[in-house]
Write a protein that holds these residues in place. Structure first.
Motif, PDB file in Angstrom:
ATOM      1  N   ALA A  72       5.844   9.216  -7.153  1.00  0.00           N
ATOM      2  CA  ALA A  72       6.633   9.171  -5.919  1.00  0.00           C
ATOM      3  C   ALA A  72       5.696   9.219  -4.705  1.00  0.00           C
ATOM      4  CB  ALA A  72       7.623  10.337  -5.866  1.00  0.00           C
ATOM      5  N   PHE A  73       5.991   8.391  -3.700  1.00  0.00           N
ATOM      6  CA  PHE A  73       5.247   8.340  -2.458  1.00  0.00           C
ATOM      7  C   PHE A  73       6.213   8.479  -1.290  1.00  0.00           C
ATOM      8  CE2 PHE A  73       2.762   6.066  -5.553  1.00  0.00           C
ATOM      9  CZ  PHE A  73       1.451   6.454  -5.293  1.00  0.00           C
ATOM     10  N   SER A  74       5.702   9.020  -0.193  1.00  0.00           N
ATOM     11  CA  SER A  74       6.557   9.242   0.971  1.00  0.00           C
ATOM     12  C   SER A  74       6.537   8.079   1.942  1.00  0.00           C
ATOM     13  CB  SER A  74       6.128  10.515   1.712  1.00  0.00           C
ATOM     14  OG  SER A  74       4.827  10.357   2.225  1.00  0.00           O
ATOM     15  N   ALA A  75       5.631   7.105   1.780  1.00  0.00           N
ATOM     16  CA  ALA A  75       5.564   5.983   2.718  1.00  0.00           C
ATOM     17  C   ALA A  75       4.859   4.824   2.034  1.00  0.00           C
ATOM     18  CB  ALA A  75       4.824   6.371   3.997  1.00  0.00           C
ATOM     19  N   ILE A  76       5.118   3.602   2.566  1.00  0.00           N
ATOM     20  CA  ILE A  76       4.408   2.407   2.124  1.00  0.00           C
ATOM     21  C   ILE A  76       4.035   1.605   3.349  1.00  0.00           C
ATOM     22  CG2 ILE A  76       5.609   2.271  -0.100  1.00  0.00           C
ATOM     23  CD1 ILE A  76       7.267  -0.039   1.141  1.00  0.00           C
ATOM     24  N   GLU A  77       3.017   0.745   3.167  1.00  0.00           N
ATOM     25  CA  GLU A  77       2.646  -0.230   4.190  1.00  0.00           C
ATOM     26  C   GLU A  77       2.858  -1.616   3.604  1.00  0.00           C
ATOM     27  OE1 GLU A  77      -1.161  -1.607   6.965  1.00  0.00           O
ATOM     28  OE2 GLU A  77      -1.277   0.194   5.717  1.00  0.00           O
ATOM     29  N   LYS A 127       0.859  -1.189   0.000  1.00  0.00           N
ATOM     30  CA  LYS A 127       0.000   0.000   0.000  1.00  0.00           C
ATOM     31  C   LYS A 127       0.893   1.237   0.000  1.00  0.00           C
ATOM     32  CE  LYS A 127      -3.775   2.296   2.419  1.00  0.00           C
ATOM     33  NZ  LYS A 127      -4.682   2.250   3.588  1.00  0.00           N
ATOM     34  N   PHE A 128       0.779   2.022  -1.072  1.00  0.00           N
ATOM     35  CA  PHE A 128       1.569   3.236  -1.228  1.00  0.00           C
ATOM     36  C   PHE A 128       0.790   4.414  -0.630  1.00  0.00           C
ATOM     37  CE2 PHE A 128       3.395   0.376  -4.223  1.00  0.00           C
ATOM     38  CZ  PHE A 128       4.731   0.732  -4.331  1.00  0.00           C
ATOM     39  N   ASP A 145       3.419  -5.748   4.655  1.00  0.00           N
ATOM     40  CA  ASP A 145       3.440  -6.836   5.628  1.00  0.00           C
ATOM     41  C   ASP A 145       3.113  -6.328   7.032  1.00  0.00           C
ATOM     42  OD1 ASP A 145       3.539  -9.456   6.198  1.00  0.00           O
ATOM     43  OD2 ASP A 145       5.721  -9.607   6.326  1.00  0.00           O
ATOM     44  N   GLY A 146       2.138  -5.362   7.100  1.00  0.00           N
ATOM     45  CA  GLY A 146       1.702  -4.838   8.381  1.00  0.00           C
ATOM     46  C   GLY A 146       2.605  -3.788   8.977  1.00  0.00           C
ATOM     47  N   LYS A 147       3.680  -3.390   8.278  1.00  0.00           N
ATOM     48  CA  LYS A 147       4.622  -2.414   8.801  1.00  0.00           C
ATOM     49  C   LYS A 147       4.699  -1.226   7.849  1.00  0.00           C
ATOM     50  CE  LYS A 147       9.466  -1.907  10.269  1.00  0.00           C
ATOM     51  NZ  LYS A 147      10.789  -2.560  10.376  1.00  0.00           N
ATOM     52  N   ILE A 148       4.834  -0.019   8.413  1.00  0.00           N
ATOM     53  CA  ILE A 148       4.866   1.212   7.624  1.00  0.00           C
ATOM     54  C   ILE A 148       6.308   1.700   7.537  1.00  0.00           C
ATOM     55  CG2 ILE A 148       4.128   3.625   7.520  1.00  0.00           C
ATOM     56  CD1 ILE A 148       1.549   2.836   8.809  1.00  0.00           C
ATOM     57  N   TYR A 149       6.780   1.920   6.290  1.00  0.00           N
ATOM     58  CA  TYR A 149       8.103   2.490   6.029  1.00  0.00           C
ATOM     59  C   TYR A 149       7.892   3.915   5.527  1.00  0.00           C
ATOM     60  CZ  TYR A 149       9.683  -2.364   6.259  1.00  0.00           C
ATOM     61  OH  TYR A 149       9.946  -3.642   6.671  1.00  0.00           O
ATOM     62  N   LYS A 150       8.614   4.882   6.119  1.00  0.00           N
ATOM     63  CA  LYS A 150       8.409   6.292   5.809  1.00  0.00           C
ATOM     64  C   LYS A 150       9.684   6.918   5.263  1.00  0.00           C
ATOM     65  CE  LYS A 150       4.941   7.066   9.405  1.00  0.00           C
ATOM     66  NZ  LYS A 150       4.580   7.872  10.599  1.00  0.00           N
ATOM     67  N   GLU A 151       9.507   8.058   4.616  1.00  0.00           N
ATOM     68  CA  GLU A 151      10.613   8.872   4.138  1.00  0.00           C
ATOM     69  C   GLU A 151      11.451   9.322   5.320  1.00  0.00           C
ATOM     70  OE1 GLU A 151      11.280  13.128   1.786  1.00  0.00           O
ATOM     71  OE2 GLU A 151       9.269  12.408   2.333  1.00  0.00           O
ATOM     72  N   GLY A 152      12.803   9.211   5.202  1.00  0.00           N
ATOM     73  CA  GLY A 152      13.709   9.605   6.266  1.00  0.00           C
ATOM     74  C   GLY A 152      14.118   8.478   7.188  1.00  0.00           C
ATOM     75  N   GLU A 153      13.448   7.312   7.107  1.00  0.00           N
ATOM     76  CA  GLU A 153      13.825   6.186   7.935  1.00  0.00           C
ATOM     77  C   GLU A 153      14.989   5.435   7.280  1.00  0.00           C
ATOM     78  OE1 GLU A 153      10.457   3.747   8.611  1.00  0.00           O
ATOM     79  OE2 GLU A 153       9.495   5.152  10.019  1.00  0.00           O
ATOM     80  N   THR A 154      15.740   4.736   8.104  1.00  0.00           N
ATOM     81  CA  THR A 154      16.856   3.935   7.598  1.00  0.00           C
ATOM     82  C   THR A 154      16.410   2.490   7.434  1.00  0.00           C
ATOM     83  OG1 THR A 154      17.621   3.571   9.857  1.00  0.00           O
ATOM     84  CG2 THR A 154      18.593   5.413   8.654  1.00  0.00           C
TER      85      THR A 154
END
Length: 1613
Positions: free
Chosen positions: A371-376, A347-348, A378-387
């Motif tokens: 371009a998207f700033s985050a995705i979901e 999920k974008f 496998d139940g986890k959200i990855y965001k822009e700026g995270e490592t």
């Protein structure tokens, strides 16, 4: 033999039976007996068969045919064969009635091992049945959402499973069609697409197959779980073991389940070998590098057509499946499509826009990317700026997310199965601005933030980046002139510093680089106090001196320090005082300073030295001075201050001496002596500590004397003052003089008596001296005299004061205004006269000098000796024969009528009474001890005349006489005073001219004026009708009642008039009068009409002869009536109304008519005959005419056919002379010819087609047959009928002929204009009449008439604004929510409004149970509302009964008080007035509203005495008197107004006047606009004709225009 039916989808043909196959085995598996009950549609009977295990065993033992049985045929609903314990079957058989076809299977003898399952798992096994028979119930498409029943080949089968109990517990039933959780329903509704195929065998068998695709959504499979099957564990997968993560749904079950003829074959499945192309391992279907789609996503079923196909060998089925060559390819393509379109995993989130990727080698794939700033994932959200960490990449990457990329244009949040992520490698010190794009699938989802951060730090630690170290050698606080200490720095390219104070730059520093670091030079001469900051920064040796490296700031350091003050060397005196006060301490403030003048702390052990000649020294920093001498005031002195140890150690200050603070009070004189009644005066002074008088602001001295008002003196200016006390009384005082700042001073005061008069005494010098006491109550004989009163005066020391003329002149008495001054000087007072009535107590007072000294007493009169006997009568009237209601009191009184109370109980026994006609038997004399009197009871007169009677009471020598008025007794009979002469004979329908006068009498014959008696007149027998002025009425003030008989109607015979009275519901007999009724020969009672019933009524003809006979009351014809009073009426139709009268002519229009004759008897009444219905038919055929008159045509000599057509479509009919169709039975032809108008002769006539002048057909074009230019012609239609001897008038159609089309156009325009002007003239005339009518109405309502539309609009806006202002005013409103709809009036509380607040309160409370009742126009609407909500009250208009009012004959029987009015007359109905009147007549009935409860009870009493039922009465005070006569209690008292849902208040009357004015103005505006439009239209038409424009613009001009057009048309019309 057996013939296989045609194949159908899903094999839903029930080739053998829907339920029969396997039924016996299933039934005997459940129980030991089964009963089959069935009825086909074609059979009128029910077939019933019973099979039982016990019966089979018996037949087998008896060697009988086991499978042979008897089928019972019976009628539906017949359970006479059911016996014993099978009584439960009766309910099943009863349900058979009315059903066309059915089948029931009844299983008994349930096995114990099945009993628990059937009872407890009822829902489970009904769900399984819904799965088995799914396609029976829902059709070929199964249980799709919102699919109508029976569509798509559904067999429309309803399977109802009912669980019954032997107890009274209600049965539980489930319709399998309503089961929505069977696995087949879950499969169908969760699948997104299907793959269908068909296979055949060599034997002709057909297999339908279906695969349903269940997609993977987000983080789980949508494949539904079967609650009846335990899920198998997931298989291992070589493709990165991703299938295990995705949660396999099917487990290890077989591929296909099998349906045969539409129903499931339990426990029959087919696995992979039969259909290898479904279960075969296939290549990866990789979309954005995602996982393989496997069997976990499918639900698969096979449908067998025939019984034989289901039994074929499995290998044959495999072979049939392989024959489809392209099925594997189609299946793979379908699988690819489903995976692409429906599977969703990522999920974008948070769309950032569309970008172009230049790093993609294929140009086509470079754009567009979203371009998207985050995705979901496998139940986890990855965001822009995270490592994050990558996997399966060389090398493994650690980086920060810049964005997520998805190919294509997208808006908002979307789902997809793949995508890419753009990351920046970390640490930045090693990989500055290095980015990498990898697939999202390469993200290591198992990596944690801690592990990623640790790896990044390790990379940073293992690198060779430069580092910085700072060494601070000393503290941060520096005294003045102390240089900055050195700071060392290692391994730096360049170091520089900036010195600042308070954010302001003061110096730039540069470091000197050495082998071991950087050094800064010293900073000299910092003399300003404050906080300083030294900023050290590291920079790269380049032209920009950049302080950033690797994306991070290079190290920097801030050194903060403070410069403080030095040691004390001098001092200054701060703000020295100009003056000081005696005895008041004061301070000397010294400030120490360093060498630069900065304030600093004083030295330790500081001992200042202070020198002055009048100062007492104390060695402290703050020295206290004491002023001792008064002569030192206002002098200026020097004061030296020395601080040893300082360079400048001495300072001199100058000051002045003033008096000190208040210290004590001084009072003169003390003690104080004053005469009683005079004020005291003394002086006070305020002294300081040295005894000096001191003055200070707000310096008040107060004196508080106990019991007296506080007094004060202002000593603010001089320090001294005078205090004057209030008037002192004769007592010694000890009081206090108070000042806030000094101790109080106590002063002694002695008050001595004065010689003023302070007391008075009174004496009565009768036989012995009588001393009176002040405020004494003295009892004295009534009417007596208190004589020889003297007085004495005393001063404050109790010495008697001699009375002088001056003192005597100030003596006042309140019982007389004339006082002898000489007697007052001698001490004598006027005599006091005692009142004659014992109730009259008097207050007497003697006063000196306006009551400053006074003496008072009260005289209470006492009764004298008895003088006479007094009799008291509460009521002086009594009816003859009745006992006096109240008692007569006898008392002994003195000469002034004061009761002496000398009577005793024995005196009552010796009293007597006498009077004419007095009944002595019941008279009693009763002793009343409380009042000391005798009460006389039982006074009754039994005979004698009416009028005054004298009662004579005697006791010893006392006699008393009283007058009692004797009135008529209880009404007992009626007398006829006057009437007509007897014997009385009356003509039928006539009246009796002389009235009957009836007198009400008592039993002695005395006239009784009791108006409570109602007299009524009646007849015997009741068949005769008597019309009177009144039927019943109360008697008048003289006890008389007059009755006038206006008319007597009845058959010939003898009758009686009876007069009866009623009093307290008891009848009063009265006289009766005999009379006889004679028929009136001059009274018409009937109209007899004779005429020829077979006569024909032709239209426009003459009526046949009607013979009308007026029959009199005696049955003979009358000849004395006026023939002008006889009228004949006719009207069209058969209604009862009479719209017009006629002469002798029959109406000219055919149809049904009604004829009736009437004879006018008087101005109101008329005698009518029976109605006669006749049929007016057409008259003789007279002419030939069209159905509608065609307009005048104009034709020309032209080749254009449209210019030569006279008639396109015209229907001619044979008519009589009035236009009624009259030729229904006539046949013939119509000859069409042309001619010239009368008086004109033309050279040639236009010819018809074929150059003929006469044709028998429709007129066609007359080609090559011109007429004269400008000529007028007539087309004549003549009918020739063989059966009609008289010829019919022909129909003539005029027209104009011109050689050219120009003249034809002119004449057509003139003809059209003539028609328009005719229409306009009529419209204008109608508008003008309406305008005049509304103008007259507005003249009556609004005095100012406007003739322009803007003026009317302005007035209309003013009226509308005023109306809206009134609507916004606050007023009482009903708070109950209303109810609206078609055929609904609303709730009772909203149907009416009441202006009177009190009336609204009590009526609303009275109707509180009905206020929320909904009123409907029809009973059907009321029933509909009731079924929707049975708690809602409803009432229909068509079921309301309206009670009649209680007032008899429209006249009041008495004159009530309390302003009675019907409650419903106070209601105002904003809408539906007639319907609401009917509603509230039903709800309120005759409920009456009155002012108070007393008026209500009296009103009810009077109504009931007239033998009339009294309705409920409400009062404006909130009380209720019910129709039963009950009142009082909480139930009949209205609660407070705020607790009652009240009717709303109406708008003021002016509001409705405004509405009427607005309506009239609106109509007036519309009329003015129409008038203006008509005038504009008239002007527009007039302007089109120049020859008419000169005429006037009125209707007369239009009339002239019409005449002009007629002239131009040659007066053709």
């Amino acid at each position: 033999g057996y013939v296989c039916p045609e194949p159908v989808p899903r094999s839903l043909n029930s080739d053998i039976s829907y339920f029969g196959v396997g039924g016996k085995q299933a039934a005997f598996h459940i129980g030991d007996s089964v009963r089959m009950i069935s009825k086909p549609i074609s059979s009128p009977d029910v077939h019933e068969l019973v099979l039982s295990k016990e019966e089979f065993q018996k037949k087998e033992q008896n060697k009988e045919d086991v499978y042979k049985g008897t089928i019972l045929n019976r009628k539906p609903g017949d359970f006479s064969h059911i016996k014993g314990n099978e009584a439960f079957l009766q309910d099943i058989i009863r349900e058979e009635t009315g059903k066309h076809s059915f089948t029931a299977v009844v299983i008994t003898g349930i096995c114990p091992e099945h009993m628990k399952y059937l009872k407890q798992d009822f829902k489970e096994w009904t769900r399984k049945l819904a799965h088995f028979y799914h396609y029976y119930i829902h059709g070929v498409d199964g249980n799709l959402q919102n699919k109508p029943q029976g569509s798509n080949g559904s067999p429309a089968i309803d399977i109802l499973v009912t669980r019954r109990y032997k107890s009274s517990k209600s049965p539980i039933g489930v319709n399998l069609r309503n089961v929505n959780d069977d696995i087949q329903t879950l499969y169908i509704n969760s699948a997104v697409d299907t793959f269908e195929f068909k296979a055949t065998t060599q034997e002709g068998g057909i297999v339908d197959g279906i695969l349903r695709y269940h997609p993977f959504l987000y983080d789980k499979e949508t494949y539904p779980k079967d609650p009846n099957i335990i899920q198998a564990p997931p298989e291992d997968d070589n493709d990165e073991n991703e299938a295990a993560v995705m949660n396999q749904a099917r487990g290890k079950r077989d591929i296909f389940e099998c349906f045969w003829n539409g129903r499931l074959i339990p426990y029959t499945t087919i696995s992979d070998p039969a259909f290898y192309w479904v279960g075969k391992k296939k290549k990866k279907l990789t979309i954005c590098r995602f996982e393989t789609v496997k069997l976990a996503k499918f639900s698969m079923y096979l449908f067998f057509f025939s019984f034989f196909c289901a039994c074929v060998d499995c290998h044959i089925l495999q072979k049939a499946a392989k024959t489809s060559r392209n099925i594997q390819k189609e299946f793979t393509q379908w699988l690819q499509k489903c995976h692409t379109q429906f599977d969703k995993q990522v999920k974008f989130l948070n769309c950032m826009g569309i970008v172009t990727r230049n790093d993609v080698p294929t140009k086509k794939m470079q754009h567009p990317w979203t371009a998207f700033s985050a995705i979901e994932l496998d139940g986890k959200i990855y965001k822009e700026g995270e490592t994050l960490k990558s996997q399966k990449t060389q090398p493994v990457l650690y980086g920060t997310v810049l964005c997520f990329l998805l190919y294509g244009e997208h808006g908002g949040d979307v789902y997809a199965t793949g995508g890419q992520v753009d990351i920046r490698r970390e640490p930045m010190e090693l990989y500055e601005n290095f980015t990498k794009i990898i697939p999202i699938s390469k993200i290591d989802r198992t990596a944690t933030i801690e592990s990623i951060s640790k790896n990044i730090e390790n990379d940073r630690d293992n690198s060779s980046l430069p580092d910085l170290y700072f060494f601070c050698i000393d503290s941060s606080n520096y005294p003045l002139h102390h240089p900055l200490l050195q700071v060392s720095i290692e391994s730096v390219f360049l170091v520089f510093g900036i010195g600042s104070k308070g954010g302001k730059k003061i110096a730039d520093l540069s470091a000197q680089s050495t082998k071991f670091g950087h050094w800064f030079e010293k900073i000299e001469s910092l003399t300003s106090l404050g906080k300083y900051t030294l900023s050290l920064k590291t920079a790269i040796r380049d032209k920009d001196l950049s302080t950033v490296y690797g994306g991070k700031e290079l190290p920097s350091y801030e050194l903060k320090f403070t410069i403080k003050e030095g040691n004390a060397e001098s001092f200054t005196v701060l703000n020295p005082a100009d003056s000081v006060r005696v005895g008041v301490p004061f301070n000397i403030h010294l400030e120490m300073k360093d060498c630069y003048g900065h304030p600093t702390t004083p030295p330790s052990k500081l001992q200042p030295v202070i020198q002055c000649k009048w100062v007492t020294l104390n060695l402290f920093i703050l020295t206290i001075f004491q002023l001792l001498k008064e002569n030192l005031f206002l002098q200026i002195y020097d004061l030296d201050v020395t601080v040893p140890g300082l360079k400048k150690d001495t300072q001199t200050i100058k000051t002045r001496l003033l008096p000190g603070n208040p210290h004590s009070l001084h009072v003169k004189p003390n003690p104080v002596k004053v005469e009683n009644g005079n004020p005291a005066s003394f002086s006070v002074e305020v002294h300081d500590e040295a005894g000096n008088i001191t003055a200070n602001p707000r310096q008040m001295v107060r004196c508080q004397i106990p019991g007296l008002q506080l007094v004060s003196s202002d000593c603010s200016k001089t320090g001294a003052g005078q205090i004057v006390t209030p008037i002192m009384k004769n007592s010694d005082y000890s009081f206090t003089v108070i000042h806030n700042d000094v101790p109080d001073v106590t002063v002694e005061m002695k008050v001595v008596p004065s010689n003023r008069i302070s007391r008075m005494e009174l004496f009565s010098l009768v036989e012995e001296k009588l001393e009176l006491r002040n405020k004494e109550r003295i009892e004295w004989q009534a009417g007596g005299l208190l004589q020889n009163l003297v007085y004495k005066l005393y001063d404050e020391s109790n010495k008697e004061v001699a009375v002088t003329p001056e003192i005597a002149s100030n003596i006042k008495v309140n019982w007389t205004g004339e006082v002898n001054l000489r007697a007052l000087v001698k001490g004598r007072l006027p005599d006091v006269r005692v009142p004659t009535k014992v109730q009259d107590q008097r207050f007497y007072q003697v006063s000196y000098q306006d009551q400053s000294v006074s003496f008072c007493f009260t005289i209470v009169p006492c009764p004298d000796e008895p003088a006479r006997l007094k009799a008291s009568l509460p009521k002086n009237t009594v009816k003859l024969g009745e006992t006096l209601d109240e008692t007569i009191e006898l008392e002994l009184v003195d000469q002034y009528d004061n009761v002496t109370k000398r009577l005793t109980a024995a005196a009552a026994e010796s009293m007597t009474v006498e009077a004419e006609g007095l009944d002595q038997s019941n008279i009693q004399f009763l002793w009343q001890e409380s009042s000391g009197s005798a009460a006389v009871t039982g006074v009754r007169f039994k005979s004698g005349p009416l009028g005054p009677r004298e009662l004579c009471f005697s006791y010893n020598n006392y006699t008393e006489r009283v007058i009692v008025k004797v009135e008529a007794g209880i009404p007992a009979k009626l007398k006829l005073l006057s009437g007509p002469e007897l014997p009385l004979q009356v003509l039928n329908g006539r009246g009796i001219p002389k009235p009957f006068l009836v007198q009400l009498c008592d039993e002695w014959g005395n006239p009784s004026p009791d108006q409570r008696v109602v007299v009524e007149i009646s007849t015997s027998p009741s068949t005769v009708k008597v019309m009177n002025s009144v039927i019943s009425q109360p008697v008048d003030t003289e006890g008389k009642a007059s009755f006038t008989v206006n008319a007597v109607t009845g058959s010939k015979g003898y009758y009686q008039l009876e007069f009866k009275g009623c009093f307290n519901r008891n009848p009063i007999p009265g006289p009766s009068v005999n009379f006889s009724i004679l028929p009136d020969p001059n009274k018409p009672v009937k109209l007899s009409v004779n005429y020829n019933a077979n006569a024909r009524f032709p239209a426009g003809g003459t009526f046949p002869v009607f013979s009308v006979t007026v029959v009199s009351d005696d049955g003979s014809p009358m000849a004395t009536f006026n023939p002008a009073d006889l009228s004949m009426w006719w009207w069209k139709g058969e209604s009862l109304s009479r719209p017009k009268t006629v002469n002798k002519e029959i109406p000219q229009t055919v149809g049904r008519y009604t004829i009736q004759f009437s004879l006018r008897i008087d101005k109101v009444e008329a005698l009518l005959s029976n109605q006669i219905n006749v049929n007016v038919v057409a008259n003789k055929p007279f002419k030939l005419g069209p159905e509608c008159q065609p307009r005048t045509r104009v034709v020309s000599y032209s080749t254009d056919i449209t210019s030569r057509i006279l008639v396109e479509n015209m229907t001619l009919k044979i008519m009589d002379q009035h236009g009624n169709p009259a030729g229904q039975d006539l046949n013939g032809v119509v000859l069409i010819s042309m001619k010239c108008p009368a008086g004109e002769q033309r050279r040639s006539l236009p010819l018809f087609e074929g150059e003929t002048s006469t044709i028998k057909m429709t007129l066609k074009e007359g080609k090559n047959s011109p007429g004269d230019d400008g000529g007028r012609y007539i087309v004549m239609f003549k009918a020739e009928l063989t059966m009609l001897p008289i010829p019919l008038s022909p129909f003539e159609l005029p027209f104009h002929f011109y050689n050219d089309s120009e003249n034809q156009s002119k004449m057509s325009e003139l003809t059209r204009k003539k028609d328009e002007l005719n229409t306009l003239y009529n419209n204008y005339e109608s508008s003008w009449n309406t305008y005049v009518e509304l103008r007259q109405m507005l003249t009556r309502k609004i005095f100012t008439i406007f003739t322009s539309v803007p003026d009317v609009l302005r007035l209309l806006r003013e009226k509308m604004a005023e109306k809206e202002r009134i609507e916004r005013l606050p007023r009482r409103k009903c708070t109950i929510p209303n109810y609206s709809g078609q055929n609904i009036l609303g709730k009772v509380g909203h149907l009416a409004v009441i202006a009177d607040d009190d009336a609204a309160w009590v009526i609303s409370w009275h109707l509180s149970g009905d206020m929320d009742c909904i009123i409907t126009k029809t009973t059907e609407e009321a029933q509909k509302i009731y079924h929707q909500d049975c708690r809602q009250q409803v009432m229909a208009l068509d079921s309301i009964f309206v009670p009649l009012p209680h007032i008899r004959n429209g006249q009041g029987l008495f004159q009530p008080r309390g302003n009675p009015i019907y409650a419903r007359h106070l209601l105002v109905y904003p809408e539906n007035e007639k319907d609401c009147e009917l509603v509230f007549k039903n709800l309120l009935g005759d409920t009456i509203l009155m002012d108070d409860m007393d008026s209500a009870t009296n009103y009810r009493k009077a109504v009931v005495q007239n033998r009339i039922s009294c309705p409920t009465i409400l009062t404006r005070q909130g009380n209720r008197l019910s129709a039963k006569g009950k009142f009082g209690g909480l139930h009949n008292k209205a609660p407070s107004r705020d607790r009652v849902n009240m009717f709303g208040a109406p708008l003021p009357p002016y509001y409705y006047t405004l509405k009427d004015d607005i309506d009239l103005l609106s109509k007036y505006q519309v009329t003015l606009e129409k008038k203006k439009q008509s005038e504009d239209e008239r002007d527009r038409i007039v302007k089109k004709s120049p020859e008419i424009q000169q005429n006037q613009q009125r209707m007369s001009v239009i009339r002239k225009e019409l005449d002009e057009i007629e002239r131009q048309l040659g007066r053709f019309f």
